[in-house]
Write an enzyme that holds these catalytic residues in place. Structure first.
Site, PDB file in Angstrom:
ATOM      1  N   HIS B 264       0.833  -1.201   0.000  1.00 26.50           N
ATOM      2  CA  HIS B 264       0.000   0.000   0.000  1.00 26.50           C
ATOM      3  C   HIS B 264       0.874   1.261   0.000  1.00 26.50           C
ATOM      4  O   HIS B 264       0.748   2.123  -0.880  1.00 26.50           O
ATOM      5  CB  HIS B 264      -0.914  -0.025   1.230  1.00 26.50           C
ATOM      6  CG  HIS B 264      -1.816   1.162   1.355  1.00 26.50           C
ATOM      7  ND1 HIS B 264      -3.120   1.151   0.930  1.00 26.50           N
ATOM      8  CD2 HIS B 264      -1.595   2.404   1.842  1.00 26.50           C
ATOM      9  CE1 HIS B 264      -3.669   2.329   1.163  1.00 26.50           C
ATOM     10  NE2 HIS B 264      -2.769   3.110   1.709  1.00 26.50           N
ATOM     11  N   GLU B 265       1.773   1.331   0.975  1.00 30.16           N
ATOM     12  CA  GLU B 265       2.644   2.514   1.045  1.00 30.16           C
ATOM     13  C   GLU B 265       3.569   2.548  -0.174  1.00 30.16           C
ATOM     14  O   GLU B 265       3.905   3.624  -0.672  1.00 30.16           O
ATOM     15  CB  GLU B 265       3.452   2.509   2.344  1.00 30.16           C
ATOM     16  CG  GLU B 265       2.614   2.517   3.631  1.00 30.16           C
ATOM     17  CD  GLU B 265       1.633   3.667   3.732  1.00 30.16           C
ATOM     18  OE1 GLU B 265       1.902   4.753   3.178  1.00 30.16           O
ATOM     19  OE2 GLU B 265       0.564   3.472   4.369  1.00 30.16           O
ATOM     20  N   HIS B 268       1.840   4.405  -2.845  1.00 31.77           N
ATOM     21  CA  HIS B 268       2.016   5.856  -2.639  1.00 31.77           C
ATOM     22  C   HIS B 268       3.431   6.264  -3.055  1.00 31.77           C
ATOM     23  O   HIS B 268       3.636   7.299  -3.700  1.00 31.77           O
ATOM     24  CB  HIS B 268       1.830   6.207  -1.155  1.00 31.77           C
ATOM     25  CG  HIS B 268       0.406   6.241  -0.680  1.00 31.77           C
ATOM     26  ND1 HIS B 268      -0.556   7.037  -1.254  1.00 31.77           N
ATOM     27  CD2 HIS B 268      -0.213   5.596   0.342  1.00 31.77           C
ATOM     28  CE1 HIS B 268      -1.718   6.878  -0.605  1.00 31.77           C
ATOM     29  NE2 HIS B 268      -1.531   5.996   0.361  1.00 31.77           N
ATOM     30  N   GLU B 294      -4.507   7.962  -3.068  1.00 28.84           N
ATOM     31  CA  GLU B 294      -5.008   6.710  -2.490  1.00 28.84           C
ATOM     32  C   GLU B 294      -5.300   5.682  -3.593  1.00 28.84           C
ATOM     33  O   GLU B 294      -5.181   4.476  -3.366  1.00 28.84           O
ATOM     34  CB  GLU B 294      -6.261   6.998  -1.653  1.00 28.84           C
ATOM     35  CG  GLU B 294      -6.741   5.851  -0.809  1.00 28.84           C
ATOM     36  CD  GLU B 294      -5.859   5.539   0.404  1.00 28.84           C
ATOM     37  OE1 GLU B 294      -4.921   6.315   0.691  1.00 28.84           O
ATOM     38  OE2 GLU B 294      -6.100   4.505   1.044  1.00 28.84           O
TER      39      GLU B 294
END
Lengths: 499, 499
Positions: B264-265, B268, B294
């Site tokens: 997830h990160e 980003h 996001e």
């Protein structure tokens, strides 16, 4: 008093900017991703400039003018007086340099550092020579600007060891050199050199790290206000009043460099951690001088870390981490960590030969600043002196005159601090022995806190409130006296070498 | 043009200060010694204030006034126009708030956040209520100050998803909710839930870290311009143009939270690493919006990381790190990582139920801002909605209305970004599938670079040059369309649950 409040607020602003630059610099040497250096240097440059501009601002000038008026100054508290005294001391020096000259200097210095790195890698002094000549010229110019009574070198020393002079250094060095040269000769000729074979082998980083941490905890280095990380060149940095970080570097084939490196930086760290919190961001939350700071690192590294008493307490811990040492008697180990060996590289030198590396550098740089020596002659003079003092000859300039970064960065006048650190450490440790009952016994039983508290009480808490000589007198009852160091090395190494 | 140069230089100054504050904040959440927090918050406060003051300075105002003049603006390059447009957009909003009001707000917000933490720990809504009431009042005031056409909530949304409105959100949510509620019911009633027992056990941190790093490398997250560290709450931060760091958190009894957290990160991180370097310190070196940002994290976490194709490629790597999975068939594993389970906590929710957590929060905060809902009624309304959407009832407010930090920090209007991120991700991934031949096959063979390059080309490189809707249209050919998400969940979960 309104001016005093404004002055303090300005120092706080500067302190906060410097805290940010310290973290940026710490990160640059520890965790920064490799592609991020270019942008980082821009950010660091910007913030350093902002802090510098505030510290030489008209605002600062006005406050200092008011606060240094005799009647105003005398009405201040002792801490405020010390703050005003030292901030004004630095302000006058900074302001004395014309901004254009300073800007050109920072540009030339940056080039010089860059070229030095390349020249060292290629062992090519000629490549570096013109840059070093420029740095020496700047040093001379700055000395003239700062002013001096007797020797332009004194004006440069003031940056690192305020109040010290070349004359005084020579008075310290002369008897020290004589004694050490003859003692070293005797030691090597007649002494019984310890076996150090067990200090090389395979020592995994994680275990070395654990050992360093155990030693730092024993020293009562505060990990709630600090960290131990890895960097190519070990250093200590104060990022904030409760944030003093140290680094080390692990070489897996050698047991001790990282360990003593950690104790060394830990000694710096204890100093910075011990500065009174109410000196935060007053211009006084730093060491009294480079020499006094170095005395603390040396004291912990050598006077504690290379003592028989320390290993009496700590050897079982080392054996726990490295069980292969169960077969090595503690006395053999103690002797091994104190091996004396003339060598080419300053940062690898032992306690005894280290000072020769400094004497040599001092002779040369003092000669350069006074025009008695020319840059082009340095390599030859360097090799001669190495031979005279230590009986070794550098195979090339990378292992000789090019080995240290200092001169390339314009830091002329810095080296003596290292030697003074050694001498101060001996003197301070002798005072601690006088005042703390059975200090050796305490160390041998693992109580290093009593010593840390004594140092904190006598030295650390004052930060930069007092000049180096004052702090030394407060802690030991006298000014710099090399006799303590001589006595220490004679006793210790006669014993280790079974003379 | 002189003004343009001055404007760009000012943005560079701000950018450098923000780079320093980003590092200070990163360190505060990763490596800072525990006693150092107080001084750090002062340093951070100081530097943030300096950057903010520059961004609303008279200087900035003058430059923007000149550069937004129609003829001047039209003469700028596309990138400079975008910079002026967005910097001016933010400038006008910041300047609209009276400084006294803003200062009081930051003080009250800091108290509110502090009390929320305590109130959450004690599950005591009454303790937090007066502070939340204040935050809602501020939100209303700010909405009035910023101005809006239809709904004060729109004025707040603008901070997180420029151009989005409450009306549009409702139009998106209404059909989404209906479909999802009935689909979820069918799934849970008629579907075959996967076995997830093997996802709990003993998974050492070092191994979890290795697995995360393997996944990030497979994603072509650039470790030369980034790092993976540990923090209590995972985050991504851009410290500089080549310095985008992510964090995760390891729970040794659970295999997946840190892993999917890293992906997830990492999503980003890929966005921030992919922004064109010539947008550095122009005000455009950030994502187009919270929702678009996001979408990138969700796309990598769910559309790649929870896909069958990905595990076809990556499962052998997992088995290498955790050999105990040799006995678990890849299909069982794939189904397990896609288990759907109505739950109380947003940040632990699965892909399918996640949006309900957002719908609920949006309903409530939009009601608060419009005065239809009072703060005191929140706990009851919260529990009702949880029951209605997910059939679960919080045992206390800590697991209900007090669970998120956002409202305590005045972040009202933020939550919809999370849902929009999910919807955008579906839409963007669908476009990637249309344009990249055999995308699934590529993923299954470990080629994630083609997808990363496509995303960089269509989205990442532009930074904040375009509004969220524009970037979405550029990348997918249409504005926000929840149909892609619905189609995705229907197909995927019908398969996983063997409907």
């Amino acid at each position: 008093m309104e001016t005093l409040e404004k002055y303090k607020n300005l120092l706080k602003e500067i302190g906060k900017l410097e805290s940010a630059t310290s973290l940026l610099a710490w990160d640059e040497r520890t965790y920064i991703p490799e592609s991020a250096h270019e942008a980082r240097s821009q950010v660091l440059g910007k913030l350093s400039k902002m802090a510098f501009e505030l510290s030489v601002s008209d605002e600062m000038g006005e406050y200092l003018e008011e606060l240094t008026k005799e009647d105003v100054f005398q009405s201040l508290s002792e801490k405020d007086r010390a703050s005003v005294y030292w901030v004004n001391h630095d302000y006058k020096r900074f302001k004395a340099i014309p901004p254009d000259l300073f800007e050109q200097y920072t540009i030339d210095r940056s080039k010089s550092e860059f070229v030095w790195e390349k020249a060292k890698a290629e062992s090519n002094f000629e490549m570096f020579r013109p840059h070093l000549e420029k740095m020496v010229d700047y040093a001379k110019k700055f000395a003239d600007i700062f002013g001096y009574e007797e020797n332009p070198y004194d004006a440069l020393l003031e940056d690192y060891e305020p109040g010290m002079t070349a004359r005084e250094l020579k008075e310290i060095i002369e008897p020290l050199r004589k004694e050490l040269v003859s003692f070293l000769r005797r030691l090597l000729d007649e002494g019984e050199a310890p076996d150090t074979s067990f200090l090389t082998g395979n020592f995994p980083k994680e275990k070395q790290r654990e050992l360093s941490i155990r030693a730092l905890k024993a020293m009562h280095y505060d990990f709630k206000a600090g960290r131990l990380d890895v960097s190519a060149h070990p250093f200590t940095t104060k990022i904030g009043p409760s944030d003093v970080r140290i680094t080390t570097r692990y070489i897996e084939t050698e047991l001790l460099p990282a360990f003593f490196g950690s104790m060394h930086e830990g000694g710096h760290g204890l100093y910075d951690q011990g500065i009174d919190k109410d000196l935060t961001w007053t211009g006084l939350d730093t060491g009294a001088s480079m020499g006094i700071h170095e005395s603390q690192s040396r004291l912990w590294e050598n006077y504690v870390g290379r003592s028989r008493a320390f290993w009496q307490f700590f050897y079982p811990q080392l054996q726990e981490v490295f069980p292969e040492f169960e077969s090595v008697p503690v006395e053999d180990f103690y002797r091994a960590v104190n091996k004396v060996e003339p060598s080419l590289i300053r940062v690898e030198a032992d306690e005894l030969t280290y000072n020769f590396h400094i004497m040599l550098r001092f002779e040369l740089e003092e000669g350069l600043v006074n025009g008695r020596i020319e840059v082009k002659d340095l390599p030859e003079l360097w090799d001669d002196a190495m031979n005279r003092y230590l009986g070794v000859t550098p195979p090339d300039d990378a292992h000789g005159v090019l080995q240290d970064v200092h001169w390339s960065g314009g830091m002329i006048g810095y080296f003596p601090s290292y030697m003074l650190g050694n001498l101060y450490a001996a003197q301070i440790f002798a005072a601690a022995r006088r005042e703390i009952p059975d200090l050796e016994g305490k160390i041998a039983s693992g109580d290093l806190l009593t010593l840390r508290e004594w140092l904190r009480e006598k030295i650390h808490r004052f930060g930069r409130m007092y000049a180096p000589k004052e702090i030394l007198e407060k802690a030991t009852g006298e000014g710099p006296n090399p006799e303590y160091f001589l006595k220490y090395v004679r006793e210790k190494f006669s014993d280790v070498y079974r003379l």
